[in-house]
Write an enzyme that holds these catalytic residues in place. Structure first.
Site, short mmCIF file in Angstrom:
data_model
loop_
_atom_site.label_atom_id
_atom_site.label_comp_id
_atom_site.label_asym_id
_atom_site.label_seq_id
_atom_site.Cartn_x
_atom_site.Cartn_y
_atom_site.Cartn_z
CG HIS A 46 30.56 63.57 66.83
ND1 HIS A 46 31.82 63.82 67.32
CD2 HIS A 46 30.71 63.23 65.53
CE1 HIS A 46 32.70 63.63 66.35
NE2 HIS A 46 32.06 63.27 65.26
CG HIS A 93 38.68 60.45 65.60
ND1 HIS A 93 38.94 59.27 64.98
CD2 HIS A 93 37.38 60.73 65.34
CE1 HIS A 93 37.84 58.85 64.35
NE2 HIS A 93 36.89 59.72 64.55
#
Lengths: 740, 229
Positions: A46, A93
């Site tokens: 990430h 998300h």
């Protein structure tokens, strides 16, 4: 006392043995517990893009109008004239939304908004690109409902209009929905700021919310597959507070406008850790943080927890000592903390002190992408399933018997059906600049004090990318560019959100590499550089990986608001034109899936050069002011596109199409680079003259008017009836949520 | 003419109201800070839409205690003109300047869409530029706009012409479908007895330019700016 660290600690943090070795070499000693936490989040996919950066670097990332390039800042920025810049980015998300849909989606919106205003830009629009499993599944309906509420509650309270996006429903997303949020902002060039920390003796302040235990290891969670154990990850999901975000926006823009700072970065993934290390690495300086000074909202938080917390609505601000008082005053006015937690130091170390001791002492550069973070090029293997689909013989599928019925079914399929039920829950008109809201080809925001407007679209057909990753990605770029063009805008730049499965699976990595390659070719052809975005791997539930889904967020500039064009037929008696030629191309289509229950076949061809010409042609036609409506043809083909043009004003149409191909290809095939537009009869000569310059097929195919949509002898349906199915489909599923 | 727009923490239509009033030539528009008690000698006070103080409790319930609201209440009690839009309407209800209360929308969801309003009374400072029965198109955007008051209050509002706007369909007829939030009697806006305080859930400030889809909101903005007291 912190726990001691060994290889097992590192592995528990998701680091590999080699990575642990590398860390001990960098530090020249065994890392502390806080340090291992810091490395684990910063070297997570990430934050570090370690499995993707090698591919991403192949994308076209240069352009004359670029003010902030991919990877340089929190978001890309493009010059749009008049001393203004458009700042935009899309981000995923997905994992948080899979376990906690409301907060997961809400904080996704919050995070992307901060990326925009941390650049000095005021957010003017958001879009959402969403994917779920089938609405037949009650858990999917729960996820869908929670995500929509989360997006709505956050954006509505913050005060930014939602202007569009897309929503798909495919089984591949059942356990792992995709929730991608895009934000667009506008800034004066002179007020763009950087996420940098430099100047020894300058001060670092944490501003905004206090720090809690929410979201610890959110970035690491995002970098693993979903499983039965994921439910236990709910504490990794952050909690959103849009009210505080709104205050943070106003306070941040005020200190930026008053030029009180050196740099500013939002705290998203990996919180204080990520902001302090990235800002320091960029400024080639060090930072000393006194972790005990961070305002916390829970008792007995350890340095490890504070460094890794992903509590929302926080920023790290670096400013000169003489500006501290003024910065504090502004944040106080907005009711927010601004607390000095550290200072810029010589050298490149990130030093974290607590309770008189040192809990971390790390070269900042070793943590970040482009510095010491690892880079992997994974194994690729072309999946066998691709050939099977390529070889599928469409002749084995009979044409639907009743085309009227097929059209009704397609319009009521959730992928195509009206998303009004969703976007009525979003504020689409706050800030009084929405010229075109959700439901058209692109959302359009006018730019105050200029004649211009921005057209924005997000696109990706995951089914296409599954059947042919390279071509599917090309088509995603092509479609988004055409959506912007038919709205009157010149495409100027792209942000991307690359949603894939586990990159350690060579077949997934093949999908990823191919998609990036296809995207790169298309972006180069359309001269739309990639200005940044986000990679989300590990989108898998125990059953399967998601379809490869490289979502494109395209921004276009409309030179004059008089060029704004929408899809709706305006009145009866207008001529309908078709640009492009419909071919026998049903592979991967919505028709094949909805009517024949098949996801297979060769994708429609895409010729990038032709597509670029189509974009230029429709733009020239629009600028010559003869185009009254325009719509690109995509999911569901020509018949669906026409029906969508009929719906807004309840105006029907009669069309006569050339035959010579299968009737279902004619109506529902998804041949690329096609546009339908309308013009008054008097425009015929001008259209002919302009079209002649482009060497593209342009023909008049019908006339608007009447209550029915009629196409050859194939379709004859009342518009009102088609529209009821189109608008009723999603509410019919979701009203059952309220009942049960 | 001086317009004062109150800015609460969480107001997000303050800017929109500012831009709408700025369209009228010769009008001075100022922001008024919630923590101040200076109304800046405004002729008209606007309580704008948004989520004052986050509205994590009942909408408007905290804003009514802000410093400036004491002054706004005094101003209204002295006959000063106050318009509350959306969250501003909710704050007027919480402050007791208007009767009744807001409940969550009947479908329990936020709703943002264009509505049609029928002007029920144009004999007010807020609607003098419109005619009775005129239909105005503008957006609503709220989660709590389901107006309720006890039957005595409703009948008093109705009988005294204090219902200013009603949600209707494009033909001007009251229908359940045209009512976006379940408001009793399809009420979209009301005025106080004295005629100087009006609250409405729809957003006239979002409908003042054709590029936004409607300029019907100008009827209200102009009424406020052009009438001389």
């Amino acid at each position: 006392m912190e726990p001691t660290v060994d290889l097992k600690t590192a592995k528990d943090h998701g680091l590999s043995e080699e990575e642990y070795q590398q860390i001990t070499e960098i530090l020249g000693r065994t890392p502390t517990f806080t340090e291992i936490g810091i490395y684990s989040v910063m070297w997570s996919e990430h934050c570090s893009y370690k499995n993707s950066i090698a591919q991403l670097k192949t994308l076209p990332r240069e352009g004359p109008a670029l003010l902030a390039k991919a990877g340089d800042e929190n978001a890309g920025a493009i010059d749009i004239g008049d001393g203004l810049a458009v700042v935009f980015k899309i981000e995923s998300h997905n994992h948080p939304s899979a376990v906690e849909p409301y907060q997961g989606a809400a904080t996704g919106v919050g995070g992307i908004l901060r990326d925009i205003f941390t650049m000095g830009a005021r957010p003017v629009a958001v879009l959402n690109s969403l994917r779920f499993g089938s609405l037949e599944n009650p858990r999917v309906r729960y996820l869908f409902d929670g995500v929509i509420r989360g997006i709505g509650d956050y954006g509505n309270c913050f005060g930014v209009p939602d202007i569009g996006g897309e929503i798909y429903f495919e089984d591949a997303y059942t356990g792992n929905p995709l929730v991608n949020a895009m934000a667009v902002g506008i800034a004066k060039h002179s007020e763009l700021v950087s996420a940098v920390s430099k100047g020894t003796g300058n001060v670092a302040l944490i501003v905004g919310s206090s720090t809690g235990r929410d979201g610890i290891h959110g970035a690491t969670f995002a970098s693993e597959e979903l499983s039965e154990k994921s439910e236990a990850r709910r504490p990794s999901v952050q909690i959103g507070d849009p009210f505080t975000e709104k205050l943070l926006l106003e306070a941040s823009l005020e200190i930026i406008r008053k030029k009180l700072l050196v740099g500013i970065q939002d705290m998203g993934a990996a919180g204080i850790t990520c902001s302090s290390s990235e800002m320091s690495a960029k400024g080639k300086s060090g930072m000393r943080i006194d972790i005990d000074k961070v305002p916390v909202r829970e008792e007995a938080m350890t340095p490890y927890e504070i460094m890794l917390s992903e509590s929302q609505e926080r920023m790290l601000v670096v400013c000169a000592p003489e500006n501290i008082a003024e910065v504090k005053k502004i944040f106080e006015k907005w009711g927010l903390h601004a607390v000095e937690i550290g200072s810029v130091i010589d050298g490149g170390q990130l030093i974290v002190n607590s309770n008189g001791g040192k809990v971390a002492d790390i070269p900042a550069d070793s943590l970040v992408l482009g510095g010491g973070a690892p880079v992997y090029i994974r194994q690729q293997k072309r999946p066998d399933y691709l050939d099977k689909h390529q070889k599928f013989n469409l002749m084995s599928v009979p044409a639907a018997g009743d085309m009227n019925e097929a059209l009704e079914k397609l319009l009521a399929s959730p992928n195509i059906a009206s998303k009004k039920w969703v976007y009525q829950q979003y504020d689409t008109s706050v800030r009084t600049s929405t010229a075109v809201g959700p439901g058209s080809s692109a959302g359009i925001i006018r730019i105050r004090k200029t004649d211009k407007a921005l057209a924005v679209s997000t696109d990706c057909n995951g089914r296409y990318c599954y059947l042919d990753p390279r071509q599917g990605a090309k088509i995603a770029v092509a479609e988004s560019a055409l959506n912007v063009a038919v709205s009157g805008g010149r495409p100027v730049g792209v942000t991307n959100c690359l949603n894939f499965g586990n990159p350690h699976d060579p077949e997934i990595y093949y999908q990823f590499a191919e998609s990036v390659a296809g995207m790169g070719e298309a972006c180069a052809a359309f001269e739309t550089p990639v200005t940044g975005g986000n990679v989300s791997f590990y989108n898998e539930d125990p059953e399967r990986a998601v379809y490869p889904t490289p979502v494109i967020g395209m921004v276009g500039v409309i030179e004059n608001t008089s060029h704004i064009t929408t899809i709706s037929f305006k009145e009866a008696g207008h001529h309908i034109y078709l640009i492009g030629q419909t071919k026998d191309e049903l592979g991967g289509s919505e028709y094949l899936k909805t009517i024949h229950n098949k996801v297979t076949g060769k994708l429609p061809l895409i010729n990038l050069e032709n597509h670029k010409k189509t974009i230029d042609l429709i733009l020239e036609l629009i600028r010559s002011k003869i185009v009254l409506s325009a719509q690109d043809i995509s999911d569901g083909g020509l018949a669906v596109a026409l029906a969508e043009c009929c719906f807004p004003n309840g105006i029907g149409a009669q069309l006569t199409l050339d035959v010579g191909i299968r009737p279902d290809s004619l109506l529902f095939g998804e041949t690329q680079s096609r546009v339908i537009f309308t013009a008054a009869p008097a425009g015929a000569i001008t259209i002919e003259n302009i079209a002649a310059k482009y060497d593209l097929p342009v023909q008049k195919i019908g006339t608007t008017g009447g209550p029915d949509l009629k196409i050859n002898e194939l379709i004859d349906m009342p518009v009102a009836k088609l529209r009821r199915g189109y608008e009723g489909a999603i509410p019919a599923y979701m009203e059952s949520v309220i009942k049960t | 003419m001086k317009i004062g727009i109150v800015v609460f923490p969480g107001s997000n239509c303050d800017y929109d109201a500012y831009q709408a009033f700025k369209l009228i030539e010769g009008v001075e528009v100022n922001y008024l800070w919630h923590g101040s008690d200076n109304l800046n000698s405004s002729d008209i006070i606007v309580l704008p839409g948004g989520f004052s103080y986050g509205d994590y409790l009942r909408s408007g319930s905290i804003a009514r205690f802000s410093r400036i609201m004491k002054k706004v209440v005094d101003f209204a009690n002295g006959g000063g003109y106050v318009i509350g839009i959306c969250n501003g309407f909710q704050i007027l209800l919480e402050s007791g300047l208007l009767p009744g209360a807001m409940m969550k929308n009947s479908n329990l969801r936020f709703v943002c869409r264009e509505v049609v309003l029928r002007v029920e009374n144009n004999n007010t400072r807020f609607t003098s530029a419109a005619s009775v029965g005129q239909l105005l198109r503008m957006p609503v955007a709220h989660g709590e706009g389901n107006y309720y008051a006890d039957p005595g209050v409703i009948s008093e509002l109705e009988l005294s012409g204090r219902v200013i706007f009603r949600y209707v369909n494009p033909d001007g007829v009251v229908t359940a479908q045209a009512n976006p939030n379940g408001s009793i009697n399809s009420i979209a806006g009301i005025i106080n007895e004295r005629g100087n305080v009006m609250g409405m859930m729809p957003h006239p400030e979002r409908a003042c330019e054709l590029i936004l889809g409607s300029a019907d909101g100008l009827n209200i903005v102009k009424s406020l700016c052009e009438t001389t007291t």
